[in-house]
Design a protein around this motif. Structure first.
Motif, PDB file in Angstrom:
ATOM      1  N   UNK A  21       6.904  75.079  37.908  1.00  0.00           N
ATOM      2  CA  UNK A  21       6.020  75.711  36.937  1.00  0.00           C
ATOM      3  C   UNK A  21       4.562  75.385  37.209  1.00  0.00           C
ATOM      4  N   UNK A  22       4.289  74.128  37.532  1.00  0.00           N
ATOM      5  CA  UNK A  22       2.919  73.697  37.816  1.00  0.00           C
ATOM      6  C   UNK A  22       2.436  74.273  39.144  1.00  0.00           C
ATOM      7  N   UNK A  23       3.340  74.313  40.133  1.00  0.00           N
ATOM      8  CA  UNK A  23       2.968  74.788  41.470  1.00  0.00           C
ATOM      9  C   UNK A  23       2.761  76.297  41.510  1.00  0.00           C
ATOM     10  N   UNK A  24       3.167  76.971  40.452  1.00  0.00           N
ATOM     11  CA  UNK A  24       2.922  78.403  40.376  1.00  0.00           C
ATOM     12  C   UNK A  24       3.968  79.274  41.030  1.00  0.00           C
ATOM     13  N   UNK A  25       5.116  78.688  41.410  1.00  0.00           N
ATOM     14  CA  UNK A  25       6.196  79.491  41.988  1.00  0.00           C
ATOM     15  C   UNK A  25       7.077  79.976  40.838  1.00  0.00           C
ATOM     16  N   UNK A  26       6.743  81.134  40.288  1.00  0.00           N
ATOM     17  CA  UNK A  26       7.387  81.578  39.051  1.00  0.00           C
ATOM     18  C   UNK A  26       8.877  81.844  39.230  1.00  0.00           C
ATOM     19  N   UNK A  27       9.263  82.480  40.336  1.00  0.00           N
ATOM     20  CA  UNK A  27      10.673  82.823  40.504  1.00  0.00           C
ATOM     21  C   UNK A  27      11.537  81.569  40.553  1.00  0.00           C
ATOM     22  N   UNK A  28      11.085  80.554  41.298  1.00  0.00           N
ATOM     23  CA  UNK A  28      11.845  79.305  41.352  1.00  0.00           C
ATOM     24  C   UNK A  28      11.882  78.634  39.981  1.00  0.00           C
ATOM     25  N   UNK A  29      10.757  78.656  39.277  1.00  0.00           N
ATOM     26  CA  UNK A  29      10.710  78.069  37.933  1.00  0.00           C
ATOM     27  C   UNK A  29      11.648  78.812  36.983  1.00  0.00           C
TER      28      UNK A  29
END
Length: 284
Positions: free
Chosen positions: A243-251
């Motif tokens: 979530x913090x890293x900005x990888x929405x699909x993985x989050x």
């Protein structure tokens, strides 16, 4: 007057709400298979150097294979912990469940090594000493993050902060030191997340087997709780990092899987509750 069935959730209405949300989550996870496939097909355009060997296919589509195998495994756990009665999990049904689940485990472990295989290409690099903008129009790409690439153009070439590297295991891809480090962290998060999920399912598998055999003691339950607390804590940490890293699909995927296995855990609680109720009725 219609009799109200007593459940772990307190009432039939709560149980039906729980079931509806649970199956919606399963549906969304199924959609994620398609989303990961699209993402990895786009990534493949930048990674492929000639034809892929069979082993490289799993690495190239590790998230798709992993998610598909986990969705099937999830549905099998749903059958065993909620849909099927204990008396039905016998003979051919039992062997079919175990056989399909075993095949899923093979793909899940294989996908784990696929995730691990994605780390090495991020370390295969050579420094690029020239002007990145000189490569514009020559089909070069720039790595923005893990599985996130863009065609090198006049705008993003000037944004590449030194040091800049050429990724030798990719097809004409440049990366800044900052984006490369971010991609490595995400790749290792994938590896840790996949490994922890394997441990979670081992713990759950043992719990289900003990429940079916009537050997789920208080000590075993206490140990399971401690193990799950640690493992789910790591999974929540991985989801938070995505979530913090900005990888929405993985989050998004990580959050759905946590919800899904919370539902499986609640299935087990309901299953154990029904077993206790059955034993109490038999003893009375």
């Amino acid at each position: 007057m219609v009799a109200v069935r007593e459940t772990f959730f307190g009432s039939d209405r709560r149980y039906h709400v729980f079931t509806a949300i649970k199956y919606l989550t399963y549906l969304l996870l199924g959609i994620n298979i398609w989303l990961f496939l699209q993402e990895e097909l786009l990534t493949l355009e930048h990674v492929a150097l000639g034809e892929l060997a069979p082993g490289q296919l799993v690495q190239a589509f590790s998230a798709t294979v992993d998610t598909a195998a986990w969705v099937i495994l999830l549905l099998l756990f749903e059958l065993e912990t909620s849909v099927l009665d204990d008396s039905q999990i016998r003979g051919g049904v039992r062997w079919a469940l175990h056989g399909i689940r075993g095949l899923c485990y093979v793909f899940i472990v294989y996908a784990f090594f696929g995730y691990y295989g994605e780390v090495a290409p991020l370390h295969a690099l050579i420094p690029y000493a020239g002007d990145p903008c000189a490569l514009v129009g020559q089909d070069w790409s720039v790595m923005l993050n893990l599985d996130d690439f863009a065609l090198l153009d006049a705008a993003n070439c000037s944004d590449l902060a030194a040091p800049v590297y050429t990724l030798t295991d990719f097809s004409q891809v440049l990366a800044s030191g900052e984006s490369l480090q971010a991609a490595r962290w995400l790749a290792w998060t994938d590896v840790v997340n996949a490994g922890v999920w394997i441990l979670v399912v081992v713990v759950l598998e043992v719990e289900v087997r003990l429940q079916l055999r009537g050997g789920l003691t208080a000590a075993a339950l206490a140990l399971n709780k401690v193990l799950k607390f640690v493992l789910y804590g790591l999974l929540f940490a991985a989801a938070a990092y995505w979530g913090v890293a900005g990888d929405f699909l993985d989050f998004w995927d990580a959050a759905l899987w946590l919800f899904a296995f919370i539902f499986i855990e609640l299935n087990v609680f309901e299953w154990q509750y029904e077993s206790r109720q059955g034993r109490a009725v038999a003893a009375s």
